[in-house]
Write an enzyme that holds these catalytic residues in place. Structure first.
Site, short mmCIF file in Angstrom:
data_model
loop_
_atom_site.label_atom_id
_atom_site.label_comp_id
_atom_site.label_asym_id
_atom_site.label_seq_id
_atom_site.Cartn_x
_atom_site.Cartn_y
_atom_site.Cartn_z
N PRO A 290 0.83 -1.21 0.00
CG PRO A 290 -0.83 -1.60 1.57
CD PRO A 290 0.48 -2.12 1.09
CD GLU A 291 3.57 3.27 -4.04
OE1 GLU A 291 4.09 4.39 -3.84
OE2 GLU A 291 3.78 2.61 -5.08
CG HIS B 107 -4.28 -14.11 7.76
ND1 HIS B 107 -3.18 -14.82 8.20
CD2 HIS B 107 -4.75 -14.76 6.67
CE1 HIS B 107 -2.98 -15.85 7.41
NE2 HIS B 107 -3.91 -15.85 6.47
NE ARG C 282 3.94 -11.44 1.65
CZ ARG C 282 4.65 -11.02 0.60
NH1 ARG C 282 4.08 -10.24 -0.30
NH2 ARG C 282 5.90 -11.36 0.47
#
Length: 271
Positions: free
Chosen positions: A2-3, A90, A108
């Site tokens: 994500p930016e 998650h 992750r």
């Protein structure tokens, strides 16, 4: 990863539900993400009122009425889910208010959550050396001219240096350089003042458009699936190797590697 626009969009989406809310419960389903959760995180957050949300670079912040700020980074795969119908294995951190449930889902586990005294945020390690925000008033052609003076490193990598500009990522550097007609391989110190006069508004414009596109989906954040959706947009150069330049100048988008990352540009219109 994500930016900046995705993080900004996420913060704005969360603010619709969290700003002004009292946190009733915090659940940590594991001891860590990329690094351990702060030991007293749940204790400090429980009962606190969120008095504001903000973004710094690619970090989102919850500001609490206890003079503390909770800082999250989404890493490679993180996202916040609002009122999820079903738990996800998650969902590593869950925040509950009287009306909503917020789950930080990070398959992750490259993300992070930290807690820092609000009045010490500027001195916090990851923030201490950051350059100005690209959408803020401090990013000007004069600032860039001074920062780039004497730099032999290519302009692409200069712009990715977080000490120069905070939060500017690969996608948006490629797009801004195309919009301003600057070749990504040009030495930073040799970028001319007229080019910088085009580059600064190009950076701001491409980020603003991406945030706007992400913002257009804010109305969907309360949908039954509760997902915070990332923006979708059409890029001018990013990921378009071998395709015609949108300037219709006969150029074909080329991809090269710089600093271990791909760069896309048009050899015809970027000089």
């Amino acid at each position: 990863m994500p930016e900046l626009p995705e993080v900004e969009t996420t913060v704005r989406g969360l603010a619709k539900f969290l700003d002004g809310a009292r946190i009733e419960r915090v659940i940590l389903n594991r001891p860590n993400l990329r690094r351990p959760f702060p030991k007293d995180l749940a204790q400090v957050m429980t009962g606190a009122v969120v008095i504001g949300l903000s973004r710094r670079a690619k970090y989102g912040l919850f500001h609490l009425d206890r003079d503390q700020s909770v800082i999250f980074h989404l890493g490679m795969s993180g996202r916040w889910r609002i009122d999820p119908e079903e738990p996800d294995k998650h969902d590593h951190m869950v925040i509950e208010t009287a009306t909503n449930r917020f789950a930080l889902c990070d398959p992750r586990r490259f993300g992070s959550v930290d807690m820092v005294a609000t009045d010490a945020l500027d001195e916090w390690g990851p923030f201490a050396s950051l350059g100005p925000e690209p959408l803020g008033p401090d990013l000007t052609p004069a600032y860039l001219k001074s920062t780039l003076k004497g730099k032999v490193q290519n302009i692409k990598l200069c712009l990715l240096d977080q000490k120069s500009i905070a939060g500017l990522g690969n996608i948006y550097v490629c797009e801004a350089l195309w919009r301003s007609g600057i070749r990504p391989t040009k030495q930073g110190g040799k970028v001319t003042r007229p080019q910088l006069e085009r580059l600064v508004p190009a950076i701001k414009d491409v980020l603003a458009v991406s945030i706007r596109d992400g913002g257009s989906s804010l109305r969907d954040y309360a949908a039954p699936d509760g997902e915070l959706g990332y923006f979708a947009t059409r890029f001018d150069v990013y990921g378009r190797e071998g395709e015609a330049c949108h300037h219709d100048d006969g150029g074909v988008i080329k991809r090269i590697a710089q600093g271990g990352r791909s760069t896309w540009y048009c050899p015809m219109c970027q000089k």
